[in-house]
Write a protein that holds these residues in place. Sequence first.
Motif, PDB file in Angstrom:
ATOM      1  N   GLY A   7       0.837  -1.196   0.000  1.00  0.00           N
ATOM      2  CA  GLY A   7       0.000   0.000   0.000  1.00  0.00           C
ATOM      3  C   GLY A   7       0.874   1.249   0.000  1.00  0.00           C
ATOM      4  O   GLY A   7       0.553   2.254  -0.653  1.00  0.00           O
ATOM      5  N   HIS A  10      -5.784   1.119  -2.133  1.00  0.00           N
ATOM      6  CA  HIS A  10      -5.939   0.047  -1.143  1.00  0.00           C
ATOM      7  C   HIS A  10      -4.583  -0.444  -0.676  1.00  0.00           C
ATOM      8  O   HIS A  10      -3.670  -0.593  -1.486  1.00  0.00           O
ATOM      9  CB  HIS A  10      -6.660  -1.177  -1.745  1.00  0.00           C
ATOM     10  N   SER A  11      -4.492  -0.721   0.617  1.00  0.00           N
ATOM     11  CA  SER A  11      -3.433  -1.602   1.064  1.00  0.00           C
ATOM     12  C   SER A  11      -4.032  -2.997   0.925  1.00  0.00           C
ATOM     13  O   SER A  11      -4.896  -3.390   1.703  1.00  0.00           O
ATOM     14  CB  SER A  11      -3.072  -1.321   2.525  1.00  0.00           C
ATOM     15  N   SER A  14     -13.033  -1.460   2.273  1.00  0.00           N
ATOM     16  CA  SER A  14     -12.827  -2.415   1.185  1.00  0.00           C
ATOM     17  C   SER A  14     -13.875  -2.147   0.097  1.00  0.00           C
ATOM     18  O   SER A  14     -14.886  -1.500   0.362  1.00  0.00           O
ATOM     19  CB  SER A  14     -12.902  -3.882   1.658  1.00  0.00           C
ATOM     20  N   THR A  59      -9.066   1.428   2.166  1.00  0.00           N
ATOM     21  CA  THR A  59      -8.609   0.183   2.783  1.00  0.00           C
ATOM     22  C   THR A  59      -9.590  -0.318   3.854  1.00  0.00           C
ATOM     23  O   THR A  59      -9.864  -1.512   3.938  1.00  0.00           O
ATOM     24  CB  THR A  59      -7.216   0.396   3.415  1.00  0.00           C
ATOM     25  N   ASP A  64      -8.367   6.715   0.221  1.00  0.00           N
ATOM     26  CA  ASP A  64      -7.824   5.460   0.758  1.00  0.00           C
ATOM     27  C   ASP A  64      -9.024   4.687   1.294  1.00  0.00           C
ATOM     28  O   ASP A  64      -9.635   5.069   2.290  1.00  0.00           O
ATOM     29  CB  ASP A  64      -6.801   5.766   1.860  1.00  0.00           C
TER      30      ASP A  64
END
Length: 386
Positions: free
Chosen positions: A84, A201-202, A185, A182, A180
């Motif tokens: 990420g 996304h990480s 999701s 993450t 972001d």
Amino acid sequence: MDSPDDQGITRFETLAVHEGRQVDPVSGAVTPAIQPSTTFERDADGGYSRGHVYSRQSNPNRQQLETCLAALEGGQSALAFASGSAATMSILQLLRPGDHVLITDDAYHGSRHLLDTLFRQWGLQHDRVDTTDTEAVAAAIRPDTRLLWIESPSNPLQGLSDLEALGALASEHEIITVCDNTLASPVGQNPLRHGMDLVLHSSTKYLGGHSDLLGGAVIHRDNFAQAQALRDIQSAGGAVPSAFDCWLLLRSLSTLSVRVRAQADSARTLMERLDEHPAVETVFHAMHPNHPHRARAKQYLRGGGALFAFTVRGKADDAMRLVAATRLFTRATSLGGVESLIEHRASIEGPGTRTPDTLVRLSIGLEHVEDLWADLQQALEHIRKD
Ligand SMILES: *Cc1c(COP(=O)(O)O)cnc(C)c1O
């Protein structure tokens, strides 16, 4: 993605299983092969009609993964990175020395750290701003602002920014917007559908979901002007995931929806019980009824993920004791995996963090919810009652 698109077969769960895959025409294999080759054969005339030249630029496994990621976020195209943070760096490298960045004030500490260290040295300027307050963002925009970095929901306080208002504001000023995503999701939120240019996304978190691979992804909207520049940074800089990691991540995407929904269900049950617990002060989650931006949660989120936090009634020491007393929850950083994790977040984030020192952060996995509750209940007994 709840509705079918033009082809009529493209609901989220179906895309997650099929997009980027095809049955191997030679062997009939149903799952993709792993292609470790770093180099690819030229045609007799010197061309590359089969599409690949060298694996830093493209690789069959990465291509399959990127196709699936783009579909899950409803983007035009996706770029997969080795982490990420590598994805974050690549977005920041679109900018020039002297440019100004605005970033959510409680964004992931690693993203803030990159701006404070590597990119400060490189000449990028930045300000932290409460992006849940659109007026505050408007007031912080400067003539040289080029990028608005939004983390929504943010981590761990779970602030929700008004993506559509911020997207409109940024486009008036020709500022690139990144969300972001993450924490929610793509199961929970698709920021490109709400006016963002880029989603980050990480993949180390929910997308991978098993705490066994490091990855990052950037997905861009249709006609994003700097799409090719981003692709050039990816292929020239080379912060790309291995063929094996791409394969493993594509495999994990097949189960993303069921994992995240089951994890979020357990998180909801645990939060309801923690709300009633005398040692618990406040629970922080984007979908919690106490959230200051309930209307935004309704507008943007189908689900808020299974990461949440709570503050204990007491001191930092009480929060530390609780974390030390869990047996099933593992004391470790990160989130989104099948195993539940717990941490005292302020001590991980270090000086300058806005995270309260009585805050405990939990990432809920796929264990039985009653086992998780039993563990939390016994750990909560370790908080001093005076
Ligand atoms: C973990 C994380 C990152 C960084 O990703 P890595 O894969 O660890 O480099 C960025 N944003 C958020 C919200 C994260 O949780």
